[in-house]
Design an enzyme around this catalytic site. Sequence first.
Site, PDB file in Angstrom:
ATOM      1  N   GLY A 152     -59.899 149.405  34.641  1.00  0.00           N
ATOM      2  CA  GLY A 152     -58.438 149.660  34.036  1.00  0.00           C
ATOM      3  C   GLY A 152     -57.195 148.759  34.470  1.00  0.00           C
TER       4      GLY A 152
ATOM      5  CG  HIS B 201     -55.015 142.304  33.586  1.00  0.00           C
ATOM      6  ND1 HIS B 201     -55.444 141.436  33.139  1.00  0.00           N
ATOM      7  CD2 HIS B 201     -55.235 142.735  34.934  1.00  0.00           C
ATOM      8  CE1 HIS B 201     -56.579 141.007  34.009  1.00  0.00           C
ATOM      9  NE2 HIS B 201     -56.323 142.011  34.743  1.00  0.00           N
ATOM     10  CD  GLU B 202     -52.996 139.661  26.911  1.00  0.00           C
ATOM     11  OE1 GLU B 202     -53.790 138.457  26.098  1.00  0.00           O
ATOM     12  OE2 GLU B 202     -52.573 139.841  26.760  1.00  0.00           O
TER      13      GLU B 202
ATOM     14  N   GLY C   3     -65.614 138.419  33.397  1.00  0.00           N
ATOM     15  CA  GLY C   3     -64.714 137.484  33.595  1.00  0.00           C
ATOM     16  C   GLY C   3     -64.580 136.935  34.497  1.00  0.00           C
TER      17      GLY C   3
ATOM     18  CG  HIS D 157     -58.357 144.099  31.997  1.00  0.00           C
ATOM     19  ND1 HIS D 157     -57.713 144.630  33.162  1.00  0.00           N
ATOM     20  CD2 HIS D 157     -59.610 144.376  32.758  1.00  0.00           C
ATOM     21  CE1 HIS D 157     -58.273 144.344  33.400  1.00  0.00           C
ATOM     22  NE2 HIS D 157     -58.847 144.672  34.475  1.00  0.00           N
TER      23      HIS D 157
ATOM     24  CG  ASP E 294     -63.454 138.767  39.025  1.00  0.00           C
ATOM     25  OD1 ASP E 294     -62.956 139.943  40.541  1.00  0.00           O
ATOM     26  OD2 ASP E 294     -62.984 139.880  38.159  1.00  0.00           O
TER      27      ASP E 294
ATOM     28  CD  GLN F 129     -67.893 141.457  38.797  1.00  0.00           C
ATOM     29  OE1 GLN F 129     -66.798 142.752  39.859  1.00  0.00           O
ATOM     30  NE2 GLN F 129     -67.077 141.833  37.926  1.00  0.00           N
TER      31      GLN F 129
HETATM   32  P1  AMP Z   1     -61.065 144.650  36.701  1.00  0.00           P
HETATM   33  O1  AMP Z   1     -61.221 145.771  35.521  1.00  0.00           O
HETATM   34  O2  AMP Z   1     -60.798 144.072  38.002  1.00  0.00           O
HETATM   35  O3  AMP Z   1     -62.553 144.864  37.287  1.00  0.00           O
HETATM   36  O4  AMP Z   1     -61.443 143.296  35.950  1.00  0.00           O
HETATM   37  C1  AMP Z   1     -62.576 143.881  34.222  1.00  0.00           C
HETATM   38  C2  AMP Z   1     -62.989 142.793  33.882  1.00  0.00           C
HETATM   39  O5  AMP Z   1     -61.973 141.488  33.506  1.00  0.00           O
HETATM   40  C3  AMP Z   1     -64.086 141.655  34.979  1.00  0.00           C
HETATM   41  O6  AMP Z   1     -65.315 141.029  34.053  1.00  0.00           O
HETATM   42  C4  AMP Z   1     -63.306 141.040  35.299  1.00  0.00           C
HETATM   43  O7  AMP Z   1     -63.786 139.764  35.916  1.00  0.00           O
HETATM   44  C5  AMP Z   1     -62.106 139.957  34.221  1.00  0.00           C
HETATM   45  N1  AMP Z   1     -61.100 139.872  34.482  1.00  0.00           N
HETATM   46  C6  AMP Z   1     -60.168 140.006  35.945  1.00  0.00           C
HETATM   47  N2  AMP Z   1     -59.056 139.573  35.969  1.00  0.00           N
HETATM   48  C7  AMP Z   1     -59.504 138.896  34.796  1.00  0.00           C
HETATM   49  C8  AMP Z   1     -58.367 137.629  34.584  1.00  0.00           C
HETATM   50  N3  AMP Z   1     -57.180 136.994  34.750  1.00  0.00           N
HETATM   51  N4  AMP Z   1     -58.905 136.785  33.163  1.00  0.00           N
HETATM   52  C9  AMP Z   1     -59.847 136.958  32.509  1.00  0.00           C
HETATM   53  N5  AMP Z   1     -61.023 137.894  33.087  1.00  0.00           N
HETATM   54  C10 AMP Z   1     -60.531 138.785  34.214  1.00  0.00           C
END
Ligand code: AMP
Length: 291
Positions: A27, A30-31, A144, A33, A147, A150
């Site tokens: 959650g 942002h751009e 993404g 996601h 990470d 991951q």
């Molecule tokens: P999170 O909500 O931070 O767990 O991220 C969810 C997914 O979004 C993961 O696969 C992240 O690697 C990806 N993600 C987070 N930040 C970015 C970003 N700035 N650009 C692209 N993907 C992202």
Amino acid sequence: MKIINNIDVLKSELGARKSIALVPTMGNIHEGHLSLVRYAKNYADTVVCTIFVNQLQFNEKADFFTYPRTIDNDLKKLEINKTDIAFVPPEELMYPCEQEFFIEVPEYISKSLEGQFRGPFFSRVATIVLKFFLLIRPDIAVFGKKDFQQAFMIKKLCLQFPMQCTILLGETIRDLDGLALSSRNSHLGVSERAKANQMYKILVNMKEEIFQNKEQEYFNLKFLNQLEDTGRDKLNKEGWECEYIKIINKDFFREPICPKTEWRQLIVLAAARLGNTRLIDNVEIIESNIQ
Ligand code: AMP
């Protein structure tokens, strides 16, 4: 967009769908996601985005409790970006009883870089991702590159269990000054935000050094280690607390054995704290999807 928080509804909705792409998130959309959602839409007729703040993967309680939760806004953004299903499970759906089984992640992943600083993080992430895969049975899942460690782990997990799911990696989306978008950026104070792109700048600088020197005789592991030391010193001098800056071979997730022949596969990864906020980022020498 359907907003679902119950397994029976999820199953009946997904039953009729031809192909499913999954974008798991915690959650605070942002751009970054949203770029993954749009990417996923190219490969499947149904995009499912999950929003679940997975308490078990947080090493620090305070980080979990202060993690930004913005569900109403998140759902609006997902809808505008043509998400078909937002799956927002309650805690008891993902963890109906105390979790006793966890995926064991090989140590070259779980104990290095992020793994040195985040306890059982990778095992916990692998476990929740597996749960989502079992519930949703996606054909495609998008993660993404932001990470990277991951994403590398999840690719391996999918290769070694018959998930019948292709993992795709989306590029890192950045603010205008280069800072990678992250939910944790909202914790930065004004003066911290003003210098938060320094880590990215240092990584880009290291990439340029690698590119310019890759054919020189002295381009060996020692040279790369010196680049890492210089990068770490620069960050610390700027008032950051650097946890690691490391150049590795992204295909094998290890130090390069022969940098001269492996330079195309190199990636520079870093994690550092700016005040109370921990930021991670990485830069590939050549952008590519990992195998
Ligand atoms: P999170 O909500 O931070 O767990 O991220 C969810 C997914 O979004 C993961 O696969 C992240 O690697 C990806 N993600 C987070 N930040 C970015 C970003 N700035 N650009 C692209 N993907 C992202």
